[in-house]
Design an enzyme around this catalytic site. Structure first.
Site, PDB file in Angstrom:
ATOM      1  N   LYS A  36      38.915   6.227 -74.030  1.00 49.34           N
ATOM      2  CA  LYS A  36      38.631   7.467 -74.182  1.00 49.34           C
ATOM      3  C   LYS A  36      39.139   8.418 -73.235  1.00 49.34           C
ATOM      4  N   GLY A  42      41.659   2.999 -66.284  1.00 49.82           N
ATOM      5  CA  GLY A  42      40.373   3.307 -65.709  1.00 49.82           C
ATOM      6  C   GLY A  42      40.224   4.250 -64.460  1.00 49.82           C
ATOM      7  N   CYS A  44      40.304   3.186 -61.357  1.00 45.79           N
ATOM      8  CA  CYS A  44      41.244   2.617 -60.362  1.00 45.79           C
ATOM      9  C   CYS A  44      42.660   3.364 -60.300  1.00 45.79           C
ATOM     10  N   THR A 144      33.049  -0.610 -69.202  1.00 49.47           N
ATOM     11  CA  THR A 144      33.124   0.683 -69.213  1.00 49.47           C
ATOM     12  C   THR A 144      32.898   1.360 -67.929  1.00 49.47           C
ATOM     13  N   SER A 146      32.116   2.816 -64.091  1.00 49.69           N
ATOM     14  CA  SER A 146      31.135   3.243 -63.340  1.00 49.69           C
ATOM     15  C   SER A 146      31.237   4.804 -63.148  1.00 49.69           C
ATOM     16  N   GLY A 181      27.815  10.265 -46.909  1.00 47.48           N
ATOM     17  CA  GLY A 181      27.886   8.854 -47.220  1.00 47.48           C
ATOM     18  C   GLY A 181      29.107   8.182 -46.441  1.00 47.48           C
ATOM     19  N   LEU A 187      34.881   7.103 -45.840  1.00 46.36           N
ATOM     20  CA  LEU A 187      35.743   6.873 -44.872  1.00 46.36           C
ATOM     21  C   LEU A 187      37.256   7.048 -45.245  1.00 46.36           C
ATOM     22  N   HIS A 323      39.576  -5.606 -58.342  1.00 50.26           N
ATOM     23  CA  HIS A 323      39.981  -7.139 -58.540  1.00 50.26           C
ATOM     24  C   HIS A 323      38.926  -8.115 -58.928  1.00 50.26           C
ATOM     25  N   HIS A 446      56.385 -16.465 -36.541  1.00 49.96           N
ATOM     26  CA  HIS A 446      56.372 -15.713 -35.422  1.00 49.96           C
ATOM     27  C   HIS A 446      57.551 -14.681 -35.323  1.00 49.96           C
TER      28      HIS A 446
HETATM   29  P1  FAD Z   1      36.683   1.474 -64.929  1.00 53.38           P
HETATM   30  O1  FAD Z   1      37.823   1.410 -63.967  1.00 53.38           O
HETATM   31  O2  FAD Z   1      35.715   2.545 -64.316  1.00 53.38           O
HETATM   32  O3  FAD Z   1      37.037   1.717 -66.308  1.00 53.38           O
HETATM   33  C1  FAD Z   1      36.149   2.063 -67.231  1.00 53.38           C
HETATM   34  C2  FAD Z   1      37.026   2.770 -68.336  1.00 53.38           C
HETATM   35  O4  FAD Z   1      36.181   2.779 -69.453  1.00 53.38           O
HETATM   36  C3  FAD Z   1      37.126   4.273 -68.147  1.00 53.38           C
HETATM   37  O5  FAD Z   1      38.680   4.570 -68.302  1.00 53.38           O
HETATM   38  C4  FAD Z   1      36.369   4.873 -69.002  1.00 53.38           C
HETATM   39  O6  FAD Z   1      37.077   6.156 -69.478  1.00 53.38           O
HETATM   40  C5  FAD Z   1      36.203   4.212 -70.303  1.00 53.38           C
HETATM   41  N1  FAD Z   1      35.119   4.157 -71.122  1.00 53.38           N
HETATM   42  C6  FAD Z   1      33.987   4.293 -70.724  1.00 53.38           C
HETATM   43  N2  FAD Z   1      32.874   4.403 -71.653  1.00 53.38           N
HETATM   44  C7  FAD Z   1      33.776   4.216 -72.891  1.00 53.38           C
HETATM   45  C8  FAD Z   1      33.672   4.403 -74.252  1.00 53.38           C
HETATM   46  N3  FAD Z   1      32.358   4.463 -74.627  1.00 53.38           N
HETATM   47  N4  FAD Z   1      34.633   4.232 -75.015  1.00 53.38           N
HETATM   48  C9  FAD Z   1      35.949   4.254 -74.500  1.00 53.38           C
HETATM   49  N5  FAD Z   1      36.318   4.257 -73.305  1.00 53.38           N
HETATM   50  C10 FAD Z   1      35.247   4.100 -72.565  1.00 53.38           C
HETATM   51  N6  FAD Z   1      38.388  -0.774 -55.872  1.00 53.38           N
HETATM   52  C11 FAD Z   1      39.170  -1.669 -55.395  1.00 53.38           C
HETATM   53  O7  FAD Z   1      39.300  -2.834 -55.527  1.00 53.38           O
HETATM   54  N7  FAD Z   1      40.180  -1.286 -54.266  1.00 53.38           N
HETATM   55  C12 FAD Z   1      40.145   0.117 -54.097  1.00 53.38           C
HETATM   56  O8  FAD Z   1      41.099   0.446 -53.219  1.00 53.38           O
HETATM   57  C13 FAD Z   1      39.377   0.984 -54.705  1.00 53.38           C
HETATM   58  N8  FAD Z   1      39.450   2.139 -54.434  1.00 53.38           N
HETATM   59  C14 FAD Z   1      38.712   3.238 -55.077  1.00 53.38           C
HETATM   60  C15 FAD Z   1      38.838   4.489 -54.907  1.00 53.38           C
HETATM   61  C16 FAD Z   1      37.890   5.335 -55.474  1.00 53.38           C
HETATM   62  C17 FAD Z   1      38.124   6.846 -55.000  1.00 53.38           C
HETATM   63  C18 FAD Z   1      36.937   4.942 -56.422  1.00 53.38           C
HETATM   64  C19 FAD Z   1      36.246   5.952 -57.147  1.00 53.38           C
HETATM   65  C20 FAD Z   1      37.168   3.661 -56.640  1.00 53.38           C
HETATM   66  C21 FAD Z   1      37.815   2.643 -55.991  1.00 53.38           C
HETATM   67  N9  FAD Z   1      37.889   1.476 -56.284  1.00 53.38           N
HETATM   68  C22 FAD Z   1      38.447   0.435 -55.511  1.00 53.38           C
HETATM   69  C23 FAD Z   1      36.802   1.040 -57.324  1.00 53.38           C
HETATM   70  C24 FAD Z   1      37.551   0.648 -58.710  1.00 53.38           C
HETATM   71  O9  FAD Z   1      38.187   1.755 -59.073  1.00 53.38           O
HETATM   72  C25 FAD Z   1      36.536  -0.182 -59.511  1.00 53.38           C
HETATM   73  O10 FAD Z   1      35.948  -1.063 -59.234  1.00 53.38           O
HETATM   74  C26 FAD Z   1      37.299  -0.467 -60.900  1.00 53.38           C
HETATM   75  O11 FAD Z   1      37.870   0.813 -61.524  1.00 53.38           O
HETATM   76  C27 FAD Z   1      36.244  -1.102 -61.917  1.00 53.38           C
HETATM   77  O12 FAD Z   1      36.979  -1.433 -63.041  1.00 53.38           O
HETATM   78  P2  FAD Z   1      36.325  -1.433 -64.335  1.00 53.38           P
HETATM   79  O13 FAD Z   1      37.333  -1.772 -65.499  1.00 53.38           O
HETATM   80  O14 FAD Z   1      34.874  -2.399 -64.515  1.00 53.38           O
HETATM   81  O15 FAD Z   1      35.940   0.188 -64.821  1.00 53.38           O
HETATM   82  P1  NAI Z   2      29.372   2.963 -50.817  1.00 55.76           P
HETATM   83  O1  NAI Z   2      27.957   2.280 -51.493  1.00 55.76           O
HETATM   84  O2  NAI Z   2      30.514   2.238 -50.256  1.00 55.76           O
HETATM   85  O3  NAI Z   2      28.781   3.768 -49.808  1.00 55.76           O
HETATM   86  C1  NAI Z   2      27.903   4.850 -49.996  1.00 55.76           C
HETATM   87  C2  NAI Z   2      27.353   5.402 -48.500  1.00 55.76           C
HETATM   88  O4  NAI Z   2      26.263   6.344 -48.744  1.00 55.76           O
HETATM   89  C3  NAI Z   2      26.472   4.164 -47.946  1.00 55.76           C
HETATM   90  O5  NAI Z   2      26.724   4.153 -46.320  1.00 55.76           O
HETATM   91  C4  NAI Z   2      24.882   4.713 -48.110  1.00 55.76           C
HETATM   92  O6  NAI Z   2      23.951   4.297 -47.018  1.00 55.76           O
HETATM   93  C5  NAI Z   2      25.220   6.159 -47.993  1.00 55.76           C
HETATM   94  N1  NAI Z   2      24.073   7.012 -48.671  1.00 55.76           N
HETATM   95  C6  NAI Z   2      23.491   6.652 -49.726  1.00 55.76           C
HETATM   96  N2  NAI Z   2      22.775   7.637 -49.928  1.00 55.76           N
HETATM   97  C7  NAI Z   2      22.820   8.811 -49.266  1.00 55.76           C
HETATM   98  C8  NAI Z   2      22.301  10.252 -48.918  1.00 55.76           C
HETATM   99  N3  NAI Z   2      21.350  10.509 -49.968  1.00 55.76           N
HETATM  100  N4  NAI Z   2      22.698  10.684 -47.729  1.00 55.76           N
HETATM  101  C9  NAI Z   2      23.681  10.192 -46.903  1.00 55.76           C
HETATM  102  N5  NAI Z   2      24.199   8.809 -47.231  1.00 55.76           N
HETATM  103  C10 NAI Z   2      23.625   8.315 -48.098  1.00 55.76           C
HETATM  104  O7  NAI Z   2      29.800   3.965 -51.873  1.00 55.76           O
HETATM  105  P2  NAI Z   2      31.125   5.041 -51.978  1.00 55.76           P
HETATM  106  O8  NAI Z   2      31.594   5.127 -50.760  1.00 55.76           O
HETATM  107  O9  NAI Z   2      30.774   5.961 -52.714  1.00 55.76           O
HETATM  108  O10 NAI Z   2      31.984   4.060 -52.942  1.00 55.76           O
HETATM  109  C11 NAI Z   2      31.588   3.551 -54.354  1.00 55.76           C
HETATM  110  C12 NAI Z   2      32.150   2.120 -54.633  1.00 55.76           C
HETATM  111  O11 NAI Z   2      33.511   2.318 -54.821  1.00 55.76           O
HETATM  112  C13 NAI Z   2      31.714   0.947 -53.464  1.00 55.76           C
HETATM  113  O12 NAI Z   2      31.011   0.299 -54.099  1.00 55.76           O
HETATM  114  C14 NAI Z   2      33.491   0.515 -53.551  1.00 55.76           C
HETATM  115  O13 NAI Z   2      33.215  -0.856 -53.817  1.00 55.76           O
HETATM  116  C15 NAI Z   2      34.229   1.234 -54.218  1.00 55.76           C
HETATM  117  N6  NAI Z   2      35.498   1.532 -53.538  1.00 55.76           N
HETATM  118  C16 NAI Z   2      36.187   0.612 -53.126  1.00 55.76           C
HETATM  119  C17 NAI Z   2      37.245   0.975 -52.332  1.00 55.76           C
HETATM  120  C18 NAI Z   2      38.225  -0.173 -51.583  1.00 55.76           C
HETATM  121  O14 NAI Z   2      37.861  -1.426 -52.207  1.00 55.76           O
HETATM  122  N7  NAI Z   2      38.883   0.193 -50.686  1.00 55.76           N
HETATM  123  C19 NAI Z   2      37.742   2.360 -51.921  1.00 55.76           C
HETATM  124  C20 NAI Z   2      36.552   3.183 -52.504  1.00 55.76           C
HETATM  125  C21 NAI Z   2      35.724   3.088 -53.549  1.00 55.76           C
END
Ligand code: FAD
Ligand code: NAI
Length: 467
Positions: A36, A42, A44, A144, A146, A181, A187, A323, A446
């Site tokens: 949608k 998504g 990612c 779908t 998060s 957070g 970070l 992944h 190396h």
């Molecule tokens: P999503 O990527 O959330 O995709 C779900 C899709 O479903 C969405 O596009 C949504 O529009 C669609 N959808 C929902 N409901 C409906 C519906 N009813 N009908 C049609 N479509 C619908 N993970 C990593 O591994 N490495 C990273 O470096 C990393 N960096 C991140 C940085 C940020 C800022 C954020 C927020 C997340 C990051 N993540 C990272 C986490 C990663 O983005 C998610 O774990 C990953 O996208 C999950 O994939 P998914 O396919 O489960 O869902």
């Molecule tokens: P997170 O779960 O990594 O960290 C949230 C932090 O907020 C924790 O330290 C927690 O203790 C703190 N927190 C919770 N409630 C709070 C409050 N009320 N006040 C202050 N601190 C509070 O979640 P984040 O950073 O939002 O990322 C969400 C998800 O996205 C993660 O689960 C991560 O796996 C994924 N992600 C992955 C990346 C990667 O793989 N490089 C990059 C970015 C996101």
């Protein structure tokens, strides 16, 4: 008009959904993917992994040009930041990759349906939006994903109080940025804006950063990021936010109770976690079971409580990583096709793309102690690695945890240059049940950063050569 019928309809075109759809089509299933968002990939690709890494890379280059080039005899004169152009490079990267998935769908004969899906029962899916229609499927896969977890009394407007999505699109560098957070998003994006010139303060509820990460690694990460200029306020509970046109004032109190304090900034980033997204799917009407956190409950084949409905990725239990979602998507549809694939949740790496990077796989020391597993530690600093020295990035270490009796590698925790790439030989080693001795006896080129892994494996048996 009769409904269009598919073997598999995937709802959600993120890393989990699009990967599953392509694999299913390769296995001979007539497959559609409903999305949608208006573009595939998504969270990612559109507002997560990819745009954040584009900005991390650009801001790191800016930082190096400011602080490291001169030492290497490279003079670039006065530097100027063109934020609009930097954002343009990020947007172009996202666009190229999301369109690439559309190409992959065509190549693999996956039907891309643009719109929002609602499950109607009996394998029927109603799609509203651009491609409004009703689909019929033998099996349905929910992917779908998060959404951002909201923080009570700190309402996100994506302008002054932003989620990660808004933080990836700021039109100018904030003077002061508060990040709520100290997790992965806090970070990574805190780092981006600090490098571009913002004064960044990270406010965290717990008395540590990166909960769940090996304690020693988390402590070192905090120390290094502090040295880079990020301020940390740990053990603080944010209770509210007041906005004026130009500033946000947060109120907070010590998590253990105490006097209220305030902190002012021009931008506040809320990054306290993400929660599963199932809005509009109609799960309750169908009786699809979810847990307390709203995640769809699945069995080892990713089947939900309702026959013919499966779920993978962020919307089910486990680390919210692209992944992990991809691997689950592949395993799920291969099982549907009668194959016997497997997924080892203990060998899913996690990487934080700050600089230095943080990369972990397997058990932490804290988990091993809790499980009463006896282990040996092999730890070497990057300071002892010749490539890290030549590159000028020597912060951090490699730590290998191996079973005391069998020497099997149980966990690897790295903070250091390119840790996210370096860790993969350890992931592979663990996938194949290798011992630390197996890694130590593997010839490493190396000079490479990976030699630190070999040296740490040698350190497990107390016989390092270079450290
Ligand atoms: P999503 O990527 O959330 O995709 C779900 C899709 O479903 C969405 O596009 C949504 O529009 C669609 N959808 C929902 N409901 C409906 C519906 N009813 N009908 C049609 N479509 C619908 N993970 C990593 O591994 N490495 C990273 O470096 C990393 N960096 C991140 C940085 C940020 C800022 C954020 C927020 C997340 C990051 N993540 C990272 C986490 C990663 O983005 C998610 O774990 C990953 O996208 C999950 O994939 P998914 O396919 O489960 O869902
Ligand atoms: P997170 O779960 O990594 O960290 C949230 C932090 O907020 C924790 O330290 C927690 O203790 C703190 N927190 C919770 N409630 C709070 C409050 N009320 N006040 C202050 N601190 C509070 O979640 P984040 O950073 O939002 O990322 C969400 C998800 O996205 C993660 O689960 C991560 O796996 C994924 N992600 C992955 C990346 C990667 O793989 N490089 C990059 C970015 C996101």
């Amino acid at each position: 008009m009769s409904d269009e019928t598919f073997d598999l309809v995937v709802v959600g075109g993120g890393p989990g959904g699009y990967t599953a759809a392509i694999r299913a089509a390769q296995l001979g299933m007539k497959t559609a993917c409903v999305e949608k968002r208006g573009s595939l990939g998504g969270v990612c690709l559109n507002v997560g992994c990819i745009p954040s890494k584009a900005l991390l890379q650009s801001s790191e280059l800016y930082e190096e040009a400011q602080h490291s080039f001169e030492d290497r005899g490279i003079s670039v004169g006065s530097l100027k930041l063109d934020l609009k152009k930097m954002m343009g490079q990020k947007d172009a990267t996202v666009q190229g990759l999301t369109q690439g998935i559309e190409f992959l769908f065509k190549k693999n004969k996956v039907t891309y349906v643009k719109g929002a899906a609602t499950l109607q029962g009996g394998g029927r899916i109603e799609v509203t939006g651009d491609d409004a229609k009703t689909l019929k499927a033998k099996n349905i896969l929910i992917a779908t994903g998060s959404e951002v977890t909201p923080l009570p009394n700190v309402e996100i407007d994506e302008k002054q109080i932003v989620s990660s999505t808004g933080a990836l699109e700021l039109a100018k560098v904030p003077k002061k940025l508060i990040v709520i957070g100290a997790g992965v998003i806090g970070l990574e994006l805190g780092t981006v804006w600090r490098r571009l010139g913002a004064e960044v303060t990270v406010v965290e509820f717990l008395d540590r950063i990166l909960p769940g990460t090996d304690n020693e690694v988390a402590k070192n990460t905090q120390r290094i990021l502090k040295k880079q200029g990020i301020n940390f306020m740990l053990g603080k509970k944010v209770t509210g936010a007041k906005k004026t046109k130009t500033a946000v004032t947060l109120t907070m109190e010590p998590a253990k109770g105490g006097d209220e304090e305030t902190l002012k900034a021009d931008i506040v980033l809320v990054a306290i976690g993400r929660r599963p997204y199932t809005e509009g799917l109609g799960l309750d009407d169908l009786g699809v079971e979810t847990d307390k956190a709203g995640r769809i409950v699945v069995d080892s084949s990713f089947k939900s409580s309702v026959d013919g409905i499966y779920a993978i990725g962020d919307v089910i239990d486990g680390p919210m990583l692209a992944h992990k979602a991809e691997d689950e998507g592949v395993v799920c549809v291969e099982k549907l096709a009668g194959q016997k694939p497997h997924i080892d949740y203990n060998t899913i790496p996690g990487v934080i793309y700050t600089w230095p990077e943080v990369a972990t796989v397997g058990k932490t020391e804290e988990q091993l102690k809790e499980d009463k597993v006896e282990y040996n530690v092999g730890k070497v600093p990057f300071m002892a690695n010749s490539r890290a020295r030549a590159n000028g990035f020597t912060d951090g270490f490699v730590k290998i945890l191996a079973d005391k009796k069998t020497d099997k590698v149980l966990g690897v925790h790295i903070i250091g240059p390119d840790a996210g790439t370096v860790i993969h030989e350890c992931v592979l080693a663990m996938e194949f049940g290798a011992s630390a001795e197996d890694i130590a006896r593997t010839c490493h080129a190396h000079p490479t950063l990976n030699e630190a892994v070999k040296e740490a494996a040698l350190a497990v048996a107390g016989r390092t050569i270079n450290s």
